[in-house]
Write a protein that holds these residues in place. Structure first.
Motif, short mmCIF file in Angstrom:
data_model
loop_
_atom_site.label_atom_id
_atom_site.label_comp_id
_atom_site.label_asym_id
_atom_site.label_seq_id
_atom_site.Cartn_x
_atom_site.Cartn_y
_atom_site.Cartn_z
N ASP A 258 0.53 -1.33 0.16
CA ASP A 258 -0.16 -0.01 0.02
C ASP A 258 0.78 1.53 0.03
O ASP A 258 0.07 2.27 -0.30
N SER A 259 2.17 1.40 0.16
CA SER A 259 3.27 1.82 -0.38
C SER A 259 2.97 3.22 -1.57
O SER A 259 3.50 2.61 -2.29
N PRO A 260 2.59 4.35 -1.38
CA PRO A 260 2.36 5.25 -2.34
C PRO A 260 3.96 5.29 -3.33
O PRO A 260 4.53 5.46 -2.59
N ALA A 261 3.55 4.67 -4.72
CA ALA A 261 4.64 5.38 -5.29
C ALA A 261 6.03 6.34 -5.52
O ALA A 261 6.68 6.34 -5.78
N TRP A 262 5.15 7.42 -5.15
CA TRP A 262 5.83 9.18 -5.51
C TRP A 262 6.79 8.75 -4.19
O TRP A 262 7.46 9.56 -3.73
N VAL A 263 6.32 8.71 -2.83
CA VAL A 263 7.15 8.21 -1.83
C VAL A 263 8.02 7.72 -1.66
O VAL A 263 9.66 8.32 -1.52
N LEU A 264 7.81 6.67 -2.72
CA LEU A 264 9.10 5.71 -2.67
C LEU A 264 10.14 5.87 -3.86
O LEU A 264 11.53 5.83 -4.01
N GLY A 265 9.89 6.82 -4.70
CA GLY A 265 10.83 7.35 -5.74
C GLY A 265 11.37 8.80 -5.11
O GLY A 265 12.93 9.24 -5.02
N VAL A 266 10.45 9.89 -4.13
CA VAL A 266 10.75 10.32 -3.34
C VAL A 266 12.23 10.35 -2.52
O VAL A 266 12.88 10.99 -2.28
N SER A 267 11.89 9.17 -1.86
CA SER A 267 13.07 8.72 -0.76
C SER A 267 14.23 7.80 -2.38
O SER A 267 15.65 8.48 -1.66
N ALA A 268 14.32 7.36 -3.13
CA ALA A 268 15.40 7.33 -4.19
C ALA A 268 16.24 8.76 -4.14
O ALA A 268 17.39 8.65 -4.64
N LEU B 215 20.12 5.02 -12.91
CA LEU B 215 19.00 5.29 -13.15
C LEU B 215 17.82 3.97 -13.98
O LEU B 215 16.50 4.10 -13.08
N ALA B 216 18.33 2.99 -14.31
CA ALA B 216 17.35 1.98 -15.14
C ALA B 216 17.59 1.35 -13.49
O ALA B 216 15.79 0.27 -14.02
N PHE B 217 18.06 0.62 -12.18
CA PHE B 217 18.50 -0.16 -11.75
C PHE B 217 16.56 0.88 -10.58
O PHE B 217 16.14 -0.19 -10.44
N LEU B 218 16.62 1.67 -10.33
CA LEU B 218 16.24 2.53 -9.35
C LEU B 218 14.55 2.75 -10.65
O LEU B 218 13.48 2.29 -8.93
N THR B 219 14.67 2.40 -11.45
CA THR B 219 13.52 2.54 -11.88
C THR B 219 12.78 1.16 -12.10
O THR B 219 11.62 0.97 -12.10
N ALA B 220 13.71 0.31 -11.87
CA ALA B 220 13.30 -0.68 -12.43
C ALA B 220 12.49 -1.61 -10.54
O ALA B 220 11.20 -2.57 -10.13
N GLY B 221 13.03 -0.98 -9.89
CA GLY B 221 12.70 -1.29 -8.34
C GLY B 221 11.26 -1.03 -8.64
O GLY B 221 10.55 -1.69 -7.12
N LEU B 222 10.64 0.32 -9.09
CA LEU B 222 9.70 0.66 -8.13
C LEU B 222 8.48 0.76 -9.52
O LEU B 222 7.60 0.29 -8.87
N PHE B 223 9.36 0.25 -10.65
CA PHE B 223 7.91 0.09 -11.57
C PHE B 223 7.79 -1.20 -11.99
O PHE B 223 6.78 -2.00 -13.19
N ILE B 224 8.66 -1.99 -12.01
CA ILE B 224 8.57 -4.21 -12.31
C ILE B 224 7.27 -4.63 -11.91
O ILE B 224 6.80 -4.23 -10.46
N PRO B 225 6.78 -5.43 -12.46
CA PRO B 225 5.77 -6.26 -11.92
C PRO B 225 5.85 -6.71 -10.58
O PRO B 225 7.40 -7.52 -10.55
N LEU B 226 5.15 -6.75 -9.15
CA LEU B 226 5.46 -7.81 -8.99
C LEU B 226 4.35 -7.99 -8.14
O LEU B 226 3.39 -7.44 -7.21
#
Length: 454
Positions: A56-66, A141-152
């Motif tokens: 349930d963690s918002p994606a924008w929070v994870l992005g700002v943290s990264a 950038l590729a690693f962090l993008t994968a961590g944010l958006f890869i299906p899980l």
């Protein structure tokens, strides 16, 4: 107004500052490259772990943290690389060395020589190696993008993953089914859910304790009893209404009174039970006068019976999942009460039955009291009493116990006349019991038998 010498000084100084910025940026990128790739890889793993554990963690929070982590790392790298930074004065020396100006810029800076003319292109002897510059940040950038958006697939919630007693899930499923039908009073459903929630609030180690399992079994039995009772009372009330409606004209007074009492008892059971029909259905049953069914429109009466059957079906669905009871109880009640709409003598009647045959309450002239075929369709009768001999062609293959032949026979009776014999004739063999008594037993055995039968 600047003089030509001052204009040349400013132009060379500006080129020196550009070279210095270029050199310093290269030092910062070089210092940041390795940590940035490492943080990108580790950050991707952390993002995947957080997304799995906390879906349930918002994606924008994870992005700002990264992004904050990358900025913090960049600031640290800038502080580390500052010791290698180059000043504009050093860049002037680099330019004159690369362009072979023979210390002209240093002498002009010191004021001992004029500033040389500015060439069309100032070459400091340094240039970007774009592969080494771009690969680290692009990889991070590729690693962090994968961590944010890869299906899980999110990890199941802790409550869902708990190995709780199966009876809880079964009871919760029954309550949800009853709630969806909207034919049951919600008060009972809410109370049962509260009791179930109280059991779940225990420590996980206590779920399978003796007291917890005992409470679960008690709750399950309570629910099963209430569901069975509601289904049975609804079925009795519906059956009584059906029989009263069907046989309103030619029903004996005693039978009609029995059906009215049956409906009243069923209504009282529906009102007194913990599990009740919904308020609307129960109010309609209370206002119904079974003595005057003829005055009620058939559509309204049929609608009421359909609502009762729907509520009863919801109870049967719960019983089908293992709550106990069910149709067997209704069949037993009907069998014991003889509730068939005609004093227990109509449903079992078959065409062609004679008085005293078919279903009834039993009696010397009313039949045995049960309907033919009540326990299922009768199978074809087999002549099990007739034994037919099998003619064996090959007696060498016969087995012990095989029936080889049947034939009629007669006793071989000796019909020859026996003449009179004297009582003292010790050679007489005797007849019947005399023969056993006198000839087959020795004296001691004869005394013992004679004493026993005295």
């Amino acid at each position: 107004m600047q003089t030509p010498s001052e204009k040349l000084r400013d132009a060379w100084t500006r080129h020196a500052k550009d070279v210095a910025r270029k050199i310093n940026l290269a030092w910062w990128i070089q210092t940041l490259s390795t940590p940035l790739v490492t943080v990108g890889l580790v950050g991707a793993c952390v993002l995947l772990l957080v997304r799995r554990e906390m879906p349930d963690s918002p994606a924008w929070v994870l992005g700002v943290s990264a992004l904050g982590t990358v900025l913090l790392l960049g600031g640290i790298a800038w502080l580390v690389a500052r010791r290698h930074f180059e000043k504009p004065e050093q860049s002037l020396v680099r330019i004159e060395a690369s362009m072979r100006l023979r210390n002209a810029l240093s002498a002009a800076k010191a004021g001992v020589a004029p500033w040389p003319e500015l060439p069309p292109k100032v070459d400091a002897g340094v240039d970007w190696h774009w592969q080494r510059v771009l690969v680290p940040p692009v990889a991070a950038l590729a690693f962090l993008t994968a961590g944010l958006f890869i299906p899980l697939s999110a990890r199941a919630n802790a409550e869902v993953g708990k190995d709780e007693p199966l009876a809880w899930a079964k009871l919760e499923s029954d309550l949800e089914r009853l709630d969806q039908e909207e034919m049951i009073d919600e008060t009972y459903i809410e109370e049962m859910k509260k009791k179930l929630e109280e059991l779940r609030k225990q420590e996980e180690e206590e779920w399978f304790s003796h007291s917890s399992l005992e409470a679960t079994d008690s709750l399950k039995k309570e629910h099963s009893t209430q569901v069975d009772k509601l289904e049975r009372e609804l079925a009795r009330a519906d059956k009584a209404l059906g029989n009263l409606e069907k046989n309103a004209g030619g029903m004996p007074a005693a039978e009609k009174e029995r059906l009215l009492n049956q409906f009243d008892q069923a209504l009282q059971g529906l009102q007194n039970g913990a599990l009740k029909p919904n308020e609307k259905l129960l109010e309609q049953l209370k206002q119904l006068d079974p003595k005057n069914l003829g005055q009620i429109p058939p559509e309204q009466l049929q609608q009421l019976r359909d609502a009762m059957k729907k509520a009863g079906q919801a109870c049967k669905d719960c019983q089908g999942g293992g709550s106990g009871g069910g149709q067997g109880d209704e069949w037993l009640d009907d069998l014991l009460d003889g509730e068939d709409g005609q004093g227990g003598d109509k449903e079992g009647k078959q065409p062609g039955d004679k008085p005293g045959e078919g279903a009834g309450k039993g009696g010397v002239d009313r039949g045995p009291g049960h309907a033919p075929g009540m326990l299922g369709a009768e199978g074809q009768k087999l002549d099990t009493g007739d034994m037919t001999g099998l003619e064996s062609k090959d007696l060498s293959r016969s087995l012990p116990g095989d029936l080889l032949q049947l034939q009629d026979g007669e006793h071989d009776v000796d019909k020859s006349a026996v003449g009179p014999r004297s009582g003292g004739d010790t050679g007489a063999t005797g007849d019947g019991g005399d023969r056993v008594w006198k000839d087959a037993l020795d004296p001691d055995e004869q005394k013992a038998l004679k004493k026993f039968f005295e």
